[in-house]
Motif scaffolding. Structure first.
Motif, PDB file in Angstrom:
ATOM      1  N   THR A  65       0.859  -1.178   0.000  1.00 40.74           N
ATOM      2  CA  THR A  65       0.000   0.000   0.000  1.00 40.74           C
ATOM      3  C   THR A  65       0.895   1.228   0.000  1.00 40.74           C
ATOM      4  O   THR A  65       1.876   1.277   0.728  1.00 40.74           O
ATOM      5  CB  THR A  65      -0.912   0.007   1.252  1.00 40.74           C
ATOM      6  N   ARG A  66       0.547   2.195  -0.817  1.00 44.26           N
ATOM      7  CA  ARG A  66       1.389   3.394  -0.914  1.00 44.26           C
ATOM      8  C   ARG A  66       0.538   4.667  -0.864  1.00 44.26           C
ATOM      9  O   ARG A  66      -0.644   4.640  -1.166  1.00 44.26           O
ATOM     10  CB  ARG A  66       2.230   3.356  -2.175  1.00 44.26           C
ATOM     11  N   VAL A  67       1.182   5.747  -0.481  1.00 40.37           N
ATOM     12  CA  VAL A  67       0.543   7.063  -0.453  1.00 40.37           C
ATOM     13  C   VAL A  67       0.635   7.661  -1.848  1.00 40.37           C
ATOM     14  O   VAL A  67       1.714   7.695  -2.454  1.00 40.37           O
ATOM     15  CB  VAL A  67       1.238   7.985   0.568  1.00 40.37           C
ATOM     16  N   VAL A  68      -0.495   8.141  -2.362  1.00 44.44           N
ATOM     17  CA  VAL A  68      -0.539   8.841  -3.655  1.00 44.44           C
ATOM     18  C   VAL A  68      -1.047  10.249  -3.373  1.00 44.44           C
ATOM     19  O   VAL A  68      -2.129  10.431  -2.808  1.00 44.44           O
ATOM     20  CB  VAL A  68      -1.478   8.124  -4.651  1.00 44.44           C
ATOM     21  N   TRP A  69      -0.253  11.246  -3.751  1.00 41.17           N
ATOM     22  CA  TRP A  69      -0.610  12.641  -3.492  1.00 41.17           C
ATOM     23  C   TRP A  69      -1.556  13.142  -4.573  1.00 41.17           C
ATOM     24  O   TRP A  69      -1.317  12.964  -5.762  1.00 41.17           O
ATOM     25  CB  TRP A  69       0.642  13.517  -3.432  1.00 41.17           C
ATOM     26  N   ALA A  70      -2.637  13.796  -4.164  1.00 42.95           N
ATOM     27  CA  ALA A  70      -3.630  14.316  -5.103  1.00 42.95           C
ATOM     28  C   ALA A  70      -3.055  15.432  -5.968  1.00 42.95           C
ATOM     29  O   ALA A  70      -3.478  15.611  -7.110  1.00 42.95           O
ATOM     30  CB  ALA A  70      -4.856  14.813  -4.343  1.00 42.95           C
ATOM     31  N   ASP A  71      -2.067  16.149  -5.473  1.00 43.57           N
ATOM     32  CA  ASP A  71      -1.496  17.270  -6.228  1.00 43.57           C
ATOM     33  C   ASP A  71      -0.232  16.897  -7.003  1.00 43.57           C
ATOM     34  O   ASP A  71       0.435  17.751  -7.552  1.00 43.57           O
ATOM     35  CB  ASP A  71      -1.210  18.452  -5.307  1.00 43.57           C
ATOM     36  N   ASP A  72       0.101  15.611  -7.040  1.00 44.10           N
ATOM     37  CA  ASP A  72       1.258  15.110  -7.794  1.00 44.10           C
ATOM     38  C   ASP A  72       2.592  15.702  -7.355  1.00 44.10           C
ATOM     39  O   ASP A  72       3.574  15.621  -8.079  1.00 44.10           O
ATOM     40  CB  ASP A  72       1.096  15.329  -9.299  1.00 44.10           C
ATOM     41  N   GLN A  73       2.654  16.322  -6.185  1.00 44.71           N
ATOM     42  CA  GLN A  73       3.911  16.840  -5.664  1.00 44.71           C
ATOM     43  C   GLN A  73       4.586  15.735  -4.862  1.00 44.71           C
ATOM     44  O   GLN A  73       3.922  14.870  -4.314  1.00 44.71           O
ATOM     45  CB  GLN A  73       3.666  18.060  -4.775  1.00 44.71           C
ATOM     46  N   PRO A  74       5.906  15.752  -4.775  1.00 39.55           N
ATOM     47  CA  PRO A  74       6.579  14.720  -3.969  1.00 39.55           C
ATOM     48  C   PRO A  74       6.200  14.840  -2.497  1.00 39.55           C
ATOM     49  O   PRO A  74       5.789  15.893  -2.029  1.00 39.55           O
ATOM     50  CB  PRO A  74       8.067  15.002  -4.183  1.00 39.55           C
TER      51      PRO A  74
END
Length: 173
Positions: A65-74
């Motif tokens: 399971t991984r974190v995916v940022w909604a704003d595509d920023q690191p």
């Protein structure tokens, strides 16, 4: 970080057989480093964490399971959570109980118990513990380096130790 950031948990493999795969939870990383998480599915629930590392340590399942940022920023650098010290700056850190107090916990709190577990663990187990509580493992190892420095005749003082910990650039694990 000054603004909250939205993210979701993306699960590739459901190791527990409960949450399923895909987007399983939505979250907010708040400006103070704390995190709110809302699980999706038939029985949604909410949880709050002290930091993002705690979520990854509990729910990451070794990369499933991984974190995916909604704003595509690191991802931001993980913040070291820290409550106000329970001892004055000149208080000697003679043992794990004093260290727990300096870190804002207490000897008989979760912080004290975790420090005791870290102290009794060998290096491979400390690396495992660092997946969820890296800041606390780092604090312990830094405190240990203070207390074993050649020529050190007395225990480090809380203020000096905490200033060094706050300025420390990374993790010791």
């Amino acid at each position: 970080m000054s603004e909250p950031r939205l993210f979701w948990l993306e699960r590739d493999v459901d190791t527990s057989g409960v949450s399923g795969t895909g987007r399983v939870a939505d979250g907010v990383l708040w400006a103070d480093g704390t995190v709110s998480l809302r699980w999706r599915g038939a029985t949604p629930s909410s949880a709050h964490f002290d930091n993002l590392s705690a979520i990854e340590g509990v729910h990451g399942h070794g990369g499933s399971t991984r974190v995916v940022w909604a704003d595509d920023q690191p991802a931001p650098a993980p913040a070291r959570p820290r409550r106000p010290s329970a001892v004055p700056d000149d208080h000697p850190l003679d043992g794990l109980g004093d260290l727990a107090l300096a870190l804002g916990g207490a000897p008989d709190s979760w912080t004290g118990d975790a420090l005791l577990l870290i102290a009794r663990s060998d290096a491979p187990h400390r690396r495992e513990l660092s997946t969820g509580i890296a800041w606390l493992v780092t604090a312990y190892l830094l405190w240990q380096s203070f207390t074993t420095t050649a020529g050190e005749t007395e225990s480090p003082r809380a203020g000096r130790f905490l200033a060094t910990l706050d300025a420390f650039p990374g993790e010791l694990v």
